[in-house]
Structures are given as structure tokens and as C-alpha cells.
Design an enzyme around this catalytic site. Structure first.
Site, mmCIF file in Angstrom:
data_model
loop_
_atom_site.group_PDB
_atom_site.id
_atom_site.type_symbol
_atom_site.label_atom_id
_atom_site.label_comp_id
_atom_site.label_asym_id
_atom_site.label_seq_id
_atom_site.Cartn_x
_atom_site.Cartn_y
_atom_site.Cartn_z
ATOM 1 C CB SER A 93 13.470 -4.846 -22.320
ATOM 2 O OG SER A 93 12.937 -4.775 -23.740
ATOM 3 C CE1 TYR A 153 8.482 -4.987 -20.837
ATOM 4 C CE2 TYR A 153 9.730 -4.014 -22.740
ATOM 5 C CZ TYR A 153 9.593 -4.871 -21.617
ATOM 6 O OH TYR A 153 10.476 -5.818 -21.790
#
Length: 255
Positions: free
Chosen positions: A145, A158
Site C-alpha cells: 500500500s 496497517y
């Protein structure tokens, strides 16, 4: 030249492939000639997709597995051993996020995110090693990401796991090059998936996202899938240890 831009004859294992980016990758790979096995938690969703793809003439199979669980991962590879002696491509796509400020996370939140996003990917890479080595031209794609490249408003755990996937890709690329296994990562920004839509429904938040995206739009799953396919094709055979941001320019946005 066309033989360089195909996945014909390749076998691919793709986790989290019943929706969003994973589903798009599965369909892109099949359209390019690959035989795939998808992995997801819900048997019903797997069966519905497999029937749809079978009706379209694709070759696909599925395994029900929660990859965040060690016992499920071991079971998955026992199943794989009964059908494939080797496969050519692994896509670690499974991921989750809990959007909180760092001071608000519980230990359960921490364990859930790490086991789903990071530990599962590492373990599946290791379990796949012998299969990919036998292929003679193995390729791993880890879906990271932009949160692993730069800071976002929330989601520190995350982001930490997604940064780890990028570094894992670099380390394995070096360690496994002698086994003819290439390892790369993709770092998407907001992509139009069911998970993203839950936050993009907020129009103020959507405007904030678009204001930081030079291309001024949300990405589509197929745009991540095409990058994954390129990494795995013969055309990408000299690329390893890299992270490609599929982000509409978000990660290079300056003043």
C-alpha cells in the site's frame, strides 16, 4: 513478441481473490492464459465465482482458508500438494485495516492486523518456496500500500505491516534470485473496491483524497491487476525487488 506478454501455461495461487483487487488479478491472469487457484475465507463466495468463471471458459479452482491462521495455512498447502507439484506465481493479496489512532488500538487489533497482513504473507512465501523453485521461473507479488511508503492520517499498524511487505519483497528477491524466483511489491492508493467504498462514501473525505491525487480520480482494480500481470510475465523477467506505486501520482505529490 506476443509470447513475452502472456501468462499462458502459468499456474498462480492468489489469496483474497473473491472481491476487489484480488478478484481483478485473478480475472486478469486467466484472461492472459493462467490457471489459477484462489484462496478466501467463505466457501460460498468461492463456489459462486468458480462457477461464473467456468461458464466463461476459464480454468480455476479454490481453497477455503483463513490465511491469518497458522493451521489453515498448513491445511491449504496440504491441499495444494495433492493437485500441483509446482506453481509459477504467488500473489499475497489478503489484507485488513482497522482505522484508529495509534493510542486507541487494543492488543487484539494489533494481533489481528499483523497476523492477517504480515505473518500470513511471510509464511505463505516460505511455504511456496519449493513449489516456485521447481517451476524454474517463479514470481511473487506482494500487495502492499502507499501506506507503506508514506504517512497517512490513521492506521499506523496497517502502515507498518505494508512497509514490512515491501522490505520482505526486497530481502526475498535477493535471497531467492539463485532459485529463479523473482519477488516484487505493488503499493496501491485508493482503489474502487468494496472496502474502500465504505470510506469514500463520505464526500468530504473523497474530496480530500482527490485533492492529493494528481490524476484526480480513484483507481480501478484492473489497474492494479495489470501491474501484477506485468511483474509475472516473461516481459518482466529482469525485474525483482521492486515496489511499484499504482496511485495516480499520490506518492510523488509535492507542493
Amino acid at each position: 513478441m506476443t509470447s513475452r506478454w502472456t501468462l499462458s501455461g502459468k499456474r498462480a495461487l492468489i489469496t483474497g481473490a473473491t472481491k476487489g483487487i484480488g478478484k481483478a488479478i485473478a480475472e486478469e491472469f486467466m484472461s492472459l492464459g493462467a490457471e489459477i487457484t484462489i484462496v478466501a475465507r467463505k466457501t460460498k463466495e468461492i463456489d459462486l465465482l468458480l462457477q461464473t468463471w467456468k461458464d466463461m471458459g476459464y480454468t480455476a479452482d479454490g481453497i477455503t482458508c483463513d490465511v491469518s491462521q497458522d493451521s489453515d495455512r498448513k491445511m491449504m498447502f496440504k491441499v495444494l500438494e495433492t493437485k500441483w507439484q509446482q506453481f509459477d506465481i504467488l500473489v499475497n493479496n489478503v489484507g485488513t485495516n482497522i482505522r484508529k489512532k495509534a493510542t486507541e488500538y487494543s492488543s487484539e487489533d494489533y494481533d489481528q492486523i499483523l497476523s492477517t497482513n504480515m505473518r500470513s504473507a511471510f509464511d505463505i512465501c516460505v511455504l511456496s518456496h519449493s513449489f516456485l523453485k521447481r517451476s524454474g521461473s517463479g514470481s511473487i507479488v506482494n500487495i502492499s500500500s502507499v501506506g507503506g511508503l508514506t504517512a497517512l492520517k490513521t492506521g499506523a499498524i496497517y502502515a507498518m505491516t505494508k512497509a514490512a511487505l515491501i522490505q520482505l519483497s526486497k530481502n526475498l528477491a535477493l535471497e531467492w534470485a539463485a532459485d529463479n524466483i523473482r519477488v516484487n511489491a505493488i503499493a496501491p492508493w485508493y482503489i474502487r473496491t468494496p472496502l474502500a467504498e465504505t470510506v469514500l462514501q463520505n464526500q468530504d473525505y473523497l474530496k480530500s483524497v482527490l485533492s492529493r491525487t494528481p490524476m484526480n480520480r480513484i483507481g480501478e482494480p484492473i489497474e492494479v491487476a495489470s501491474a501484477a500481470a506485468f511483474f509475472c510475465m516473461p516481459a518482466g523477467s529482469y525485474i525483482t525487488g521492486q515496489c511499484l506505486a499504482v496511485d495516480g501520482g499520490f506518492s510523488i505529490f509535492g507542493f
